[in-house]
Design a protein around this motif. Structure first.
Motif, PDB file in Angstrom:
ATOM      1  N   PHE A 149     -15.604  -1.950  27.323  1.00 29.69           N
ATOM      2  CA  PHE A 149     -14.438  -1.773  28.248  1.00 29.69           C
ATOM      3  C   PHE A 149     -14.746  -1.215  29.535  1.00 29.69           C
ATOM      4  O   PHE A 149     -14.004  -1.147  30.580  1.00 29.69           O
ATOM      5  N   GLN A 150     -15.581  -0.443  29.548  1.00 26.56           N
ATOM      6  CA  GLN A 150     -16.106   0.381  30.739  1.00 26.56           C
ATOM      7  C   GLN A 150     -16.673  -0.740  31.809  1.00 26.56           C
ATOM      8  O   GLN A 150     -16.134  -0.662  32.841  1.00 26.56           O
ATOM      9  N   ARG A 151     -17.495  -1.515  31.237  1.00 24.80           N
ATOM     10  CA  ARG A 151     -17.898  -2.702  31.965  1.00 24.80           C
ATOM     11  C   ARG A 151     -16.816  -3.612  32.720  1.00 24.80           C
ATOM     12  O   ARG A 151     -16.978  -3.940  33.907  1.00 24.80           O
ATOM     13  N   THR A 152     -16.122  -3.823  31.793  1.00 27.05           N
ATOM     14  CA  THR A 152     -15.071  -4.825  32.069  1.00 27.05           C
ATOM     15  C   THR A 152     -14.001  -4.370  33.148  1.00 27.05           C
ATOM     16  O   THR A 152     -13.638  -4.905  34.073  1.00 27.05           O
ATOM     17  N   THR A 153     -13.715  -2.902  32.908  1.00 30.68           N
ATOM     18  CA  THR A 153     -13.035  -2.417  34.003  1.00 30.68           C
ATOM     19  C   THR A 153     -13.542  -2.128  35.175  1.00 30.68           C
ATOM     20  O   THR A 153     -13.033  -2.338  36.365  1.00 30.68           O
ATOM     21  N   GLU A 154     -15.035  -1.720  35.247  1.00 29.02           N
ATOM     22  CA  GLU A 154     -15.822  -1.598  36.494  1.00 29.02           C
ATOM     23  C   GLU A 154     -15.657  -3.077  37.384  1.00 29.02           C
ATOM     24  O   GLU A 154     -15.476  -3.005  38.491  1.00 29.02           O
ATOM     25  N   ALA A 155     -15.921  -3.969  36.432  1.00 25.11           N
ATOM     26  CA  ALA A 155     -15.977  -5.229  37.075  1.00 25.11           C
ATOM     27  C   ALA A 155     -14.741  -5.776  37.679  1.00 25.11           C
ATOM     28  O   ALA A 155     -14.514  -6.365  38.594  1.00 25.11           O
ATOM     29  N   LEU A 156     -13.447  -5.469  36.769  1.00 30.30           N
ATOM     30  CA  LEU A 156     -12.231  -5.617  37.519  1.00 30.30           C
ATOM     31  C   LEU A 156     -12.008  -5.153  38.689  1.00 30.30           C
ATOM     32  O   LEU A 156     -11.655  -5.814  39.641  1.00 30.30           O
ATOM     33  N   ARG A 157     -12.252  -3.664  38.714  1.00 34.92           N
ATOM     34  CA  ARG A 157     -12.017  -2.991  39.897  1.00 34.92           C
ATOM     35  C   ARG A 157     -12.965  -3.553  41.102  1.00 34.92           C
ATOM     36  O   ARG A 157     -12.400  -3.754  42.264  1.00 34.92           O
ATOM     37  N   ASN A 158     -14.108  -4.083  40.882  1.00 35.85           N
ATOM     38  CA  ASN A 158     -15.163  -4.528  42.049  1.00 35.85           C
ATOM     39  C   ASN A 158     -14.447  -5.775  42.550  1.00 35.85           C
ATOM     40  O   ASN A 158     -14.279  -6.083  43.752  1.00 35.85           O
ATOM     41  N   VAL A 159     -14.059  -6.789  41.360  1.00 35.56           N
ATOM     42  CA  VAL A 159     -13.405  -7.964  42.106  1.00 35.56           C
ATOM     43  C   VAL A 159     -12.102  -7.661  42.911  1.00 35.56           C
ATOM     44  O   VAL A 159     -11.854  -8.368  43.844  1.00 35.56           O
ATOM     45  N   LEU A 160     -11.302  -6.822  42.354  1.00 38.57           N
ATOM     46  CA  LEU A 160     -10.252  -6.742  42.985  1.00 38.57           C
ATOM     47  C   LEU A 160     -10.290  -5.952  44.511  1.00 38.57           C
ATOM     48  O   LEU A 160      -9.772  -6.243  45.558  1.00 38.57           O
ATOM     49  N   LEU A 161     -11.248  -5.188  44.525  1.00 40.45           N
ATOM     50  CA  LEU A 161     -11.734  -4.643  45.720  1.00 40.45           C
ATOM     51  C   LEU A 161     -12.230  -5.797  46.698  1.00 40.45           C
ATOM     52  O   LEU A 161     -11.942  -5.782  47.686  1.00 40.45           O
TER      53      LEU A 161
END
Length: 92
Positions: A58-70
């Motif tokens: 979930f840490q990976r997923t959340t960081e990836a989600l953050r990066n895509v939204l940025l």
């Protein structure tokens, strides 16, 4: 990562922490409303490089989600930092 040897898979249900449920719901909402696609998240997770192996799922997923939204300019680093600071201030 795709195509690499991963070893045994832990099939025990460890449940989900509250924040993991929220992150999962956010990902589901954003993908179902076509704001982003799972392949974009997969690419962003793989772009984490060595951090990919240091983070839990979930840490990976959340960081990836953050990066895509940025990347998609939904918010800036500064706006995100300000929002996080405001939330932490309310919790203090």
């Amino acid at each position: 990562m795709g195509g690499e040897e991963a070893g045994a898979i832990d099939t025990v249900d460890h449940g989900m922490k509250f924040w993991e449920k929220q992150a999962n719901a956010l990902r589901n909402t954003l993908t179902s409303h076509k704001v982003l696609r799972l392949d974009e998240l997969r690419r962003a997770a793989e772009d984490l490089g060595p951090r990919y192996y240091e983070l839990e799922y979930f840490q990976r997923t959340t960081e990836a989600l953050r990066n895509v939204l940025l990347e998609k300019n939904f918010f800036t680093e500064k706006e995100l930092a300000e929002k996080i600071a405001a939330i932490r201030q309310r919790s203090a």
